[in-house]
Write a protein that holds these residues in place. Structure first.
Motif, mmCIF file in Angstrom:
data_model
loop_
_atom_site.group_PDB
_atom_site.id
_atom_site.type_symbol
_atom_site.label_atom_id
_atom_site.label_comp_id
_atom_site.label_asym_id
_atom_site.label_seq_id
_atom_site.Cartn_x
_atom_site.Cartn_y
_atom_site.Cartn_z
ATOM 1 N N TYR A 1 0.743 -1.261 0.088
ATOM 2 C CA TYR A 1 -0.158 0.015 0.256
ATOM 3 C C TYR A 1 0.516 1.068 -0.091
ATOM 4 O O TYR A 1 0.479 2.402 -0.393
ATOM 5 C CB TYR A 1 -0.943 0.025 1.346
ATOM 6 N N LYS A 2 2.142 1.422 1.081
ATOM 7 C CA LYS A 2 2.489 2.540 0.631
ATOM 8 C C LYS A 2 3.597 3.109 -0.683
ATOM 9 O O LYS A 2 3.854 3.837 -0.895
ATOM 10 C CB LYS A 2 4.303 2.328 1.336
ATOM 11 N N ASN A 3 3.835 1.994 -1.718
ATOM 12 C CA ASN A 3 4.214 2.036 -2.803
ATOM 13 C C ASN A 3 2.626 2.680 -3.720
ATOM 14 O O ASN A 3 3.308 2.091 -4.695
ATOM 15 C CB ASN A 3 4.901 1.009 -2.955
ATOM 16 N N LEU A 4 1.764 2.113 -3.765
ATOM 17 C CA LEU A 4 1.070 1.824 -4.755
ATOM 18 C C LEU A 4 -0.286 3.701 -4.790
ATOM 19 O O LEU A 4 -0.695 4.064 -3.479
ATOM 20 C CB LEU A 4 -0.801 0.848 -4.179
ATOM 21 N N PRO A 5 0.038 3.759 -6.003
ATOM 22 C CA PRO A 5 -0.054 5.121 -6.327
ATOM 23 C C PRO A 5 -1.480 5.837 -6.120
ATOM 24 O O PRO A 5 -2.374 4.476 -6.351
ATOM 25 C CB PRO A 5 0.630 5.579 -7.322
#
Length: 176
Positions: A67-71
Motif C-alpha cells: 500500500y505504501k508504494n501504490l499510487p
C-alpha cells in the motif's frame, strides 16, 4: 448485377456469423472446464463470496508495504491475512481492516454480491481481490460513520476528504 451483389453480401454475412458462433462455442467449453475445478474451503474457515484457497497469502506487514508504494488510481490483485476492525452494523456490506502501522483499509464487496456477518469485529480473515488507494469524500466518510454506529458529534466532526486505503473483495475467509 444488383441481385448478384445482394447474394454475395448475404453469403459473406452467413460465413462470418458461422465463424463467430464457432468461436463462442470454444470459449464456453473453456469456461465450463474452469468452473468444474472446485476450490475447497480450508478447514476452520467460513467462506463468503467467491471460493478461494490459502496459497500466496500476504501477511499484514507485506500488504502494508504494498500500500505504501501504490499510487492513487492503481490497483493490484492480492490475497492477504488481517484482522477485522469494524463491520457495517446495518447489513455487513463493508469492513474496515487493520493494516499494521498504516491507515486502516476500507473493504467493499464486488458488485455487492455478498455481505459478511455483522459480528466479526476482531476476527482474523483472509481477503481476496483488488487493493487500491483513493480519496474518500466528506459525504462518503459521514455515511460510513453513520453505518458504523458513530454518534452525531463524531459524524459532524468529519469535514475534510481523506486519502483512503481501499480494497474491493471478491471473497473472504473468516477464521472460525
Amino acid at each position: 448485377m444488383k441481385k448478384y451483389s445482394i447474394v454475395l453480401v448475404l453469403a459473406s454475412l452467413l460465413i462470418f456469423s458461422c465463424k463467430e458462433a464457432k468461436e463462442e462455442q470454444e470459449v464456453s467449453k473453456t469456461e465450463v472446464a474452469e468452473v468444474s475445478e472446485e476450490i475447497k474451503v480450508p478447514e476452520g474457515y467460513l467462506s463468503v463470496g467467491e471460493k478461494m484457497d490459502t496459497t500466496n497469502v500476504l501477511s499484514m506487514a507485506e500488504m502494508e508495504e504494498r500500500y505504501k508504494n501504490l499510487p492513487i488510481g492503481d490497483t493490484i490483485n492480492v490475497k492477504y491475512e488481517t484482522t477485522v476492525k469494524e463491520v457495517c452494523k446495518k447489513k455487513g456490506c463493508w469492513m474496515i481492516m487493520e493494516n499494521g502501522e498504516s491507515d486502516d483499509v476500507m473493504v467493499k464487496f464486488k458488485d455487492y454480491a455478498f455481505f459478511v456477518p455483522k459480528d466479526i469485529d476482531s476476527s482474523k480473515v483472509i481477503i481476496s481481490g483488488k487493493a487500491y488507494v483513493t480519496e474518500m469524500s466528506v459525504e462518503d466518510r459521514q455515511h460510513y460513520a453513520e453505518d458504523g454506529g458513530k454518534s452525531e458529534a463524531e459524524i459532524a466532526a468529519i469535514t475534510e476528504p481523506k486519502k483512503t486505503l481501499s480494497f474491493l473483495a471478491d471473497g473472504v475467509l473468516i477464521k472460525e
